[in-house]
Design an enzyme around this catalytic site. Structure first.
Site, short mmCIF file in Angstrom:
data_model
loop_
_atom_site.label_atom_id
_atom_site.label_comp_id
_atom_site.label_asym_id
_atom_site.label_seq_id
_atom_site.Cartn_x
_atom_site.Cartn_y
_atom_site.Cartn_z
N LYS A 13 0.99 -1.32 0.01
CA LYS A 13 0.17 0.03 0.23
C LYS A 13 0.88 1.30 -0.30
CE LYS A 13 -2.04 -1.50 3.70
NZ LYS A 13 -1.45 -2.49 3.97
N ARG A 88 -9.74 1.36 8.05
CA ARG A 88 -9.58 -0.20 8.64
C ARG A 88 -10.42 -1.08 9.15
NH1 ARG A 88 -3.69 0.51 8.67
NH2 ARG A 88 -2.76 -1.71 9.32
N ARG A 127 11.32 -6.11 4.68
CA ARG A 127 11.12 -4.71 4.83
C ARG A 127 12.09 -4.02 5.82
NH1 ARG A 127 5.73 -1.88 5.35
NH2 ARG A 127 5.43 -3.41 7.55
N ARG A 161 11.02 -2.32 11.29
CA ARG A 161 10.14 -1.94 12.13
C ARG A 161 9.48 -2.79 13.28
NH1 ARG A 161 5.12 -0.23 8.60
NH2 ARG A 161 3.90 -1.19 9.92
N ARG A 172 -1.09 -9.07 13.30
CA ARG A 172 -1.71 -8.03 12.52
C ARG A 172 -2.52 -8.59 11.48
NH1 ARG A 172 3.53 -5.32 10.76
NH2 ARG A 172 2.75 -4.30 9.24
P1 AP5 Z 1 4.75 -1.66 1.79
O1 AP5 Z 1 4.74 -0.80 0.53
O2 AP5 Z 1 5.56 -1.10 3.08
O3 AP5 Z 1 3.53 -2.37 2.17
P2 AP5 Z 1 2.17 -1.84 3.06
O4 AP5 Z 1 1.07 -2.74 2.56
O5 AP5 Z 1 2.39 -0.37 3.34
O6 AP5 Z 1 2.76 -2.34 4.51
P3 AP5 Z 1 2.33 -2.25 6.06
O7 AP5 Z 1 3.04 -3.09 6.93
O8 AP5 Z 1 2.88 -0.52 6.31
O9 AP5 Z 1 0.96 -1.99 6.19
P4 AP5 Z 1 -0.02 -2.05 7.53
O10 AP5 Z 1 -1.13 -1.82 7.21
O11 AP5 Z 1 0.01 -3.33 8.26
O12 AP5 Z 1 0.78 -1.06 8.44
P5 AP5 Z 1 0.39 0.54 8.68
O13 AP5 Z 1 2.01 1.14 8.81
O14 AP5 Z 1 -0.45 0.93 7.88
O15 AP5 Z 1 5.65 -2.97 1.22
C1 AP5 Z 1 6.11 -4.01 2.01
C2 AP5 Z 1 7.48 -4.54 1.77
O16 AP5 Z 1 7.38 -5.05 0.48
C3 AP5 Z 1 8.63 -3.24 1.41
O17 AP5 Z 1 9.81 -3.82 1.93
C4 AP5 Z 1 8.59 -2.85 0.01
O18 AP5 Z 1 9.70 -2.58 -0.52
C5 AP5 Z 1 8.24 -4.48 -0.52
N1 AP5 Z 1 7.18 -4.50 -1.88
C6 AP5 Z 1 6.05 -3.76 -1.92
N2 AP5 Z 1 5.53 -3.96 -3.19
C7 AP5 Z 1 6.31 -4.95 -3.45
C8 AP5 Z 1 6.16 -5.60 -4.83
N3 AP5 Z 1 5.45 -5.49 -5.87
N4 AP5 Z 1 7.40 -6.83 -4.95
C9 AP5 Z 1 8.04 -7.00 -4.14
N5 AP5 Z 1 8.36 -6.30 -3.00
C10 AP5 Z 1 7.48 -5.36 -2.97
O19 AP5 Z 1 -0.02 0.33 10.28
C11 AP5 Z 1 0.96 -0.10 11.41
C12 AP5 Z 1 0.02 0.01 12.59
O20 AP5 Z 1 -0.53 1.14 13.02
C13 AP5 Z 1 -1.32 -1.20 12.73
O21 AP5 Z 1 -0.76 -2.45 13.00
C14 AP5 Z 1 -2.12 -0.35 13.60
O22 AP5 Z 1 -1.61 -0.57 14.97
C15 AP5 Z 1 -1.89 1.10 13.55
N6 AP5 Z 1 -2.68 1.73 12.44
C16 AP5 Z 1 -2.55 2.26 11.38
N7 AP5 Z 1 -3.63 2.62 10.65
C17 AP5 Z 1 -4.46 2.32 11.56
C18 AP5 Z 1 -5.99 2.68 11.78
N8 AP5 Z 1 -6.70 3.17 10.61
N9 AP5 Z 1 -6.70 2.22 12.74
C19 AP5 Z 1 -6.31 1.73 13.78
N10 AP5 Z 1 -4.89 1.49 13.91
C20 AP5 Z 1 -4.09 1.82 12.86
#
Ligand code: AP5
Length: 216
Positions: A13, A88, A127, A161, A172
């Site tokens: 994402k 979410r 990552r 992270r 998660r």
């Molecule tokens: P990346 O692009 O970083 O993936 P992502 O989907 O953004 O992953 P996240 O882990 O950041 O998502 P998440 O939703 O779990 O975490 P968030 O930070 O929102 O890609 C991942 C890896 O793959 C990278 O190394 C990249 O280089 C690689 N990659 C990407 N595309 C690729 C491809 N096509 N091929 C190969 N490699 C690839 O949330 C974290 C925490 O915050 C949550 O657990 C929660 O506690 C809190 N939180 C966040 N939002 C909310 C909300 N709305 N409500 C409540 N709590 C929340």
């Protein structure tokens, strides 16, 4: 264009939102990044946020909603935004609709990035993110930095992270299934959902996303 990107942890994402933001000229708004900034600030709220994030659970909706409301009210989001990680849950989706409606705004589309569980684990496991700028993200296998441990963009230190450790990733994924998957039918019913396979190289996924977005 007002877009939402939904998908399991590590689906890409953030990676895709960064590309889309550059091509569409609208800001990339990641609640994960906003919450990590809050946690780093070390305020009482930040401490609570850090505690929840470390367990892989969801931060309470009033907190995330408040951050999103503040961010989308900024001038650079007047013509649109790409929301990554919010909403979410169905509760958050309803709150977002209620936030936009008084301004006569609505979402343009919701893109679901589909990725099998085993690929989620591989992507998250490799990552590494930059300590100086969370938007600078790498992968040890698929997008490695030129110099191990050092950010190609700004020279910042790369780290894993805390919530990317295996036990937290499992939690998660469970939270994603329980809280976020119901969003799919919510947006399907609203006619907004666009499913995209998130497998394959970054550029290919980006092309698939562009192909499902409304034109004009
Ligand atoms: P990346 O692009 O970083 O993936 P992502 O989907 O953004 O992953 P996240 O882990 O950041 O998502 P998440 O939703 O779990 O975490 P968030 O930070 O929102 O890609 C991942 C890896 O793959 C990278 O190394 C990249 O280089 C690689 N990659 C990407 N595309 C690729 C491809 N096509 N091929 C190969 N490699 C690839 O949330 C974290 C925490 O915050 C949550 O657990 C929660 O506690 C809190 N939180 C966040 N939002 C909310 C909300 N709305 N409500 C409540 N709590 C929340």
């Amino acid at each position: 264009m007002r877009l939402v990107l939904v998908g399991p942890p590590g689906a890409g994402k953030g990676t895709q939102a960064t590309l889309l933001a550059a091509s569409l000229g609208v800001p990339h708004i990641s609640t994960g990044v906003l919450l990590r900034d809050e946690a780093r600030a070390g305020t009482p709220l930040g401490e609570q946020v850090a505690e929840v994030m470390a367990t892989g659970g969801l931060v309470p909706t009033p907190v995330t909603l408040g951050l999103v409301e503040q961010r989308i009210a900024e001038p650079d989001a007047a013509e649109g935004f790409i929301l990554d990680g919010f909403p979410r849950s169905t509760e958050q989706a309803e709150a977002l609709d209620a936030l936009l409606a008084p301004h006569g705004q609505e979402l343009t589309a919701v893109v679901l990035l589909d990725l099998p569980d085993e690929e989620v684990v591989r992507r998250i496991g490799g990552r590494r993110v930059c300590a100086a700028d969370a938007a600078h993200s790498f992968h040890l296998d698929t997008a490695p930095p030129a110099d191990p441990g050092v950010c190609d963009h700004c020279g910042g230190e790369l780290f894993q992270r805390e919530d990317d450790r295996p036990e937290t990733v499992l939690r998660r994924q469970q939270v994603y299934r329980a809280e976020t998957v119901p969003l799919i039918s919510y947006y399907e019913a609203a006619g907004l959902l666009r499913r995209v396979a998130a497998t394959g190289p970054v550029a290919e996924v980006a092309q698939r996303i562009r192909a499902v977005l409304p034109t004009g």
